[in-house]
Design a protein around this motif. Structure first.
Motif, short mmCIF file in Angstrom:
data_model
loop_
_atom_site.label_atom_id
_atom_site.label_comp_id
_atom_site.label_asym_id
_atom_site.label_seq_id
_atom_site.Cartn_x
_atom_site.Cartn_y
_atom_site.Cartn_z
N VAL A 189 11.69 -43.97 -9.83
CA VAL A 189 12.72 -44.13 -10.13
C VAL A 189 13.55 -43.94 -8.68
O VAL A 189 12.75 -43.44 -7.68
CB VAL A 189 13.55 -42.76 -11.00
N LEU A 193 19.31 -40.67 -6.76
CA LEU A 193 19.51 -40.57 -8.27
C LEU A 193 20.81 -40.78 -8.41
O LEU A 193 21.66 -40.01 -8.27
CB LEU A 193 18.74 -39.39 -8.69
N ALA A 195 22.27 -40.71 -11.60
CA ALA A 195 22.68 -39.83 -12.63
C ALA A 195 23.37 -38.42 -12.21
O ALA A 195 23.30 -37.94 -10.88
CB ALA A 195 21.40 -39.19 -13.53
N PRO A 196 24.35 -37.77 -12.82
CA PRO A 196 24.90 -36.61 -12.52
C PRO A 196 23.73 -35.35 -12.38
O PRO A 196 22.64 -35.45 -12.78
CB PRO A 196 25.75 -36.28 -13.75
N LYS A 197 23.96 -34.65 -11.39
CA LYS A 197 23.30 -33.55 -11.29
C LYS A 197 22.65 -32.93 -12.57
O LYS A 197 23.24 -32.83 -13.46
CB LYS A 197 24.14 -32.41 -10.34
N GLY A 198 21.36 -32.77 -12.40
CA GLY A 198 20.49 -32.06 -13.33
C GLY A 198 20.32 -33.06 -14.60
O GLY A 198 19.30 -32.78 -15.46
N ARG A 199 20.66 -34.52 -14.32
CA ARG A 199 20.49 -35.27 -15.42
C ARG A 199 19.43 -36.54 -15.11
O ARG A 199 19.23 -36.77 -13.95
CB ARG A 199 21.66 -35.99 -15.97
N LEU A 200 19.04 -37.47 -15.85
CA LEU A 200 18.46 -38.63 -15.64
C LEU A 200 19.14 -39.70 -16.53
O LEU A 200 19.96 -39.46 -17.31
CB LEU A 200 16.93 -38.72 -16.18
N LEU A 202 19.81 -42.96 -18.74
CA LEU A 202 19.39 -43.32 -19.99
C LEU A 202 18.12 -44.13 -20.13
O LEU A 202 17.29 -43.79 -20.91
CB LEU A 202 20.67 -43.89 -21.04
N VAL A 205 15.24 -41.75 -19.54
CA VAL A 205 14.80 -40.72 -20.69
C VAL A 205 14.35 -41.75 -21.96
O VAL A 205 13.33 -41.18 -22.52
CB VAL A 205 16.46 -40.25 -21.08
#
Lengths: 405, 405
Positions: A189, A193, A195-200, A202, A205
Motif C-alpha cells: 500500500v 496513505l 484513507a482518513p486517519k485510522g482507516r484503510l 475499501l 479492506v
C-alpha cells in the motif's frame, strides 16, 4: 457440456408475435460468442429451452415460446399454457413489431407485472418510429437492426444487465482464487496513505477480507518495506498486489516466479470484465493526435492536487503515446450518452460502484465501438508492465496478446 | 524533570475568593499521585505556575491567581492584571464558597464566556446547599469534601475530562510502539468473521493502519492458519495480537519469546487507562456470591445468540469465580449514575467511543470505589492468561502484580 445447474442460469422467456423475428433474433445471438449448448423439446410446456453463454452475465437459458405464441392475442387457454413459463422466468424478453402494441403485447406485459418479472423490450428498428405512429410510452423499446448481430447483442446485453436479478451478476472472487488455502498474499500500500486517519481504503479492506474468507492470509506493508518483508518469508507468497501507482516498484521487487497484479486490476475483474478491459488497454497504442479520451471516475471525492483521474492518468497517457490528447472526465454516476466522439474510455476501479453499473458501461462502449479499459490496466500499459500484471489472469492475457500480435 | 513543553500541558487557571480554600485544594491534589514539579513566582503576571502530572490527562499546569484574587469583586484594574491569565488558560477552575455567587464569581464566568474558555466549578461541600440558599443555576458545581483527597481529585478529574480540549486526551499509539520500523505484527482474527461481507471490524482495520503509519507490517490470518504462518517466517514477529475469544489458542501457539496481547487490550490502552483496567481485573478474584457486576457494552449492535457482553463474559466470570453473580448490562452511551451497588464494572473495547467517554467512566467508577476493567482483560483473567497478554505493557503488568501479590 451443460455443467451449470439450470437454477443458476438466468431464465429468459422469449415472447413475440409470429413473424416478429424471434427465430432470426435467437439465431443471430447464437453466433460465434454465444454457443447453443443443447436444445430440449418441451414436452409438457410447449417451450423449447435454449441454453447459452451470454457474457458478462454468464449462463442463460432462453425459454422459446414459439409453440404457443402464434396468435395475435393471448387468450385464456393460452394463459394457462404460458403460466408455467411465467413461473420459471427471471426475465421476460418481448420482441416488438416496430411500435405496434396489440392485445398480445399488452397481455404479456400485464402478466409480467402481476408476477413482478422485469420485461426487456426489443423492437425491430425498421418500423420503430413510422411517421404518425403513436408513442408507445410507458413501454420503452430498445431498437435494433435485426440484420446486425452487434446491434442485437449490444441492445440485449445492456437491457439484461439493467434488469436481471443481482445474483446473476455475481462476480468472480476478488482474490480468493489467486491464493491457496493456507497461502499468503502480499499487499503493498502507498506510503502516502490516502484513507482518513485510522482507516484503510475499501479495496485494501475487501482484499484482506476475501483472503480470510478463503482461508488465506495477507501481509500488509508499505512499498518501502516490501522487499524486506519478502526476505522475512521462507516460502514464496502466492501473489503480490500493489496500489497501481507503485506498480513499477512492485514489478522490480518481485521475483519473476511470483505472480503480481494491482488492486485496480482485481477490481477490474470483480466489478467489470477483465478480458474486455485488457483488449481496451491495447487500444492505447493506437491513439492518434487530438483523439478524445473519456475518463470515468466513480468516486465523487474532492479532486486532489495530483488527482489520479484528472491529472496523473492523462499525463501518463500523453507521455506514453507521445502525442497530445483531449481528455474529458466524468465523475460519480455521470456517463455520457453519446460515446461516438471517444477513441478510448478509462473506468476507475469502481470499488464504490456495483457490478451492474460497470458492466452496463462496458456494453455501452462496446455498442458504440469505443474500447474501454480501467485505471489499473491503463497505468500498467503506460508503464510498460501490463503483461506482467495480467499474468495471474491467463484468459485476459491471451485476449490482450490476441489484439496486440 | 519538567520535560513536557509548556504548550503541551493543560493550562488550568485557578480562581476563587480568599479563604475559599485554594491553597487547601492545591495542596490536597498535590498528594502522592500528583507531584508538584516546580514553582515559579510570577514576576509580571502575579501568577504562580504549578506544573503537575494529573493522570489520565497527563501534564497540567495550574495558574494560581492567589496574588490577584484577594478581593470580593474583580474591578477594572484587576481585569487588566488577569487578562493575561485568560489568554493562556485552556480551562478555568473556579472554587466556590458553598452556593454563594458574588460579583467576583460572576466576573470570572463572564470573562471566561467572552474568551470561550470552559469553566469547571468546584464547591466546598459543607456549605453547598444551606437551608434556604438560592439555587445557583445555571452554574452547576461539583461538590467535594475538602478534607478528602479522593473526593477532590475525583471531582476535578471527572470535570477536567469533560471540558478539556481533545488534544489533551491524546492516547498512546494503538500498536505503533509495539512494533519496530520494518517489523511485523501477527493479527489473528476469528474464523467466524463478525463483520459484514467484504469488511473487517474497526479494531482490525485501525491496527493494520497504525502499524503502516509506524513503518511496520501486519500479517492477517485466521486462528487456524496462525501457527502455519509463524512457520513461514524466518524471523520472529514483534508481537501477536488476537481477538479476545481465541486468546487461549494464541497463547498456546505463541513461543514465549514473542510478546502477545489482544485487540481489546490494545483498545483498553487507546481509549482508557490500561493500568487501572489491570488493577480492576484483579478484583475479579475477590467477587463473592450475589455480587453485582456492571457490563458496559458501547456498541448498540443487535445482541447475537452467543453475545460476548450479554452471554459469554457473564458465563466465563461465573465459571471462573465458581459462584453466582448478578449481572447488569448497559448498552450504548447508557451508564448508571449510581455505581455504589456494583463490585466490578467491565467496559467493552470502546472502539466506537471516544477516549473522553471511557476515561470519564473510569473516573466515575474510581470516585465510587468500584474496580473497572475491560472485556479483553476480563476474558484473559478468566482464562488464566492475563499476565501473559499484559507482558507487552510493563507498567500495567506491575500494577496488576502489585494488587495481586
Amino acid at each position: 457440456m451443460q455443467k451449470t445447474p439450470k437454477s443458476l442460469r438466468l431464465h429468459i422467456a422469449l415472447f413475440g408475435r409470429t413473424n416478429v423475428g424471434k427465430s432470426s433474433f435467437l439465431n443471430l445471438i447464437a453466433g460465434q460468442d454465444v454457443s447453443i449448448v443443447s436444445e430440449q423439446a418441451g414436452t409438457t410446456t410447449d417451450v423449447v429451452e435454449k441454453p447459452m453463454e451470454l457474457l458478462p452475465i454468464g449462463p442463460v437459458v432462453f425459454l422459446d415460446t414459439a409453440g404457443i405464441d402464434d396468435a395475435t392475442a393471448l387468450g385464456e387457454k393460452r394463459i394457462d399454457r404460458t403460466g408455467r413459463v411465467f413461473d420459471r422466468a427471471d426475465v421476460i424478453l418481448l420482441l416488438h413489431e416496430g411500435s405496434e402494441i396489440t392485445a398480445f403485447e399488452t397481455s404479456v406485459i400485464k402478466k409480467a407485472e402481476e408476477k413482478e418479472i422485469p420485461v426487456v423490450h426489443i423492437a425491430n428498428k425498421v418500423d420503430l418510429f413510422p411517421v404518425g405512429a403513436t408513442c408507445m410510452s410507458p413501454v420503452q423499446c430498445n431498437s435494433c437492426d435485426f440484420s446486425s448481430r452487434d446491434s442485437v447483442l449490444a441492445a440485449l446485453k445492456a437491457e439484461l444487465i439493467n434488469v436481471c436479478p443481482d445474483e446473476f451478476l455475481t462476480p468472480p472472487p476478488l482474490i480468493g482464487d489467486l491464493v491457496k488455502p493456507g497461502g499468503l498474499a502480499m499487499l503493498i500500500v502507498p506510503i502516502d496513505l490516502q484513507a482518513p486517519k485510522g482507516r484503510l481504503i475499501l479495496p485494501q479492506v475487501s482484499t484482506i477480507r476475501d483472503a480470510l474468507d478463503h482461508d488465506a492470509a495477507t501481509l500488509v506493508c508499505k512499498e518501502r518495506e516490501y522487499a524486506h518483508m519478502l526476505s522475512m518469508l521462507n516460502r514464496k507468497p502466492d501473489v503480490a498486489i500493489c496500489d497501481s501507482q507503485m506498480v513499477l516498484k512492485m514489478v522490480a521487487d518481485t521475483p519473476p516466479e511470483i505472480p503480481c497484479t494491482t488492486f485496480s486490476i482485481l477490481f477490474a475483474r470483480l466489478k467489470g470484465d477483465l478480458r474486455k478491459f485488457a483488449m481496451g488497454a491495447a487500444a492505447i497504442d493506437r491513439l492518434e493526435p487530438g483523439d478524445k479520451v473519456l475518463i470515468a471516475e466513480s468516486c465523487s471525492h474532492h479532486a486532489l492536487e495530483d488527482d489520479i483521474g484528472r491529472v496523473k492518468i492523462p499525463r501518463w497517457l500523453r507521455q506514453y503515446v507521445g502525442i497530445d490528447l483531449e481528455v474529458d472526465v466524468y465523475a460519480g454516476h455521470d456517463f455520457p450518452d453519446n460515446l461516438s466522439e471517444y477513441k478510448l474510455a478509462v473506468q476507475c476501479g469502481g470499488c464504490m460502484q456495483n457490478r451492474r453499473e460497470v458492466l452496463s458501461r462496458i456494453e455501452k462502449c462496446e455498442a458504440a465501438g469505443v474500447p474501454i479499459t480501467n485505471y489499473g490496466l491503463c497505468i500498467a500499459q503506460t508503464q510498460g508492465v501490463l503483461r506482467r500484471v495480467l499474468s495471474p489472469f491467463p484468459a485476459a492475457l491471451a485476449a490482450y496478446d490476441e489484439v496486440t500480435k
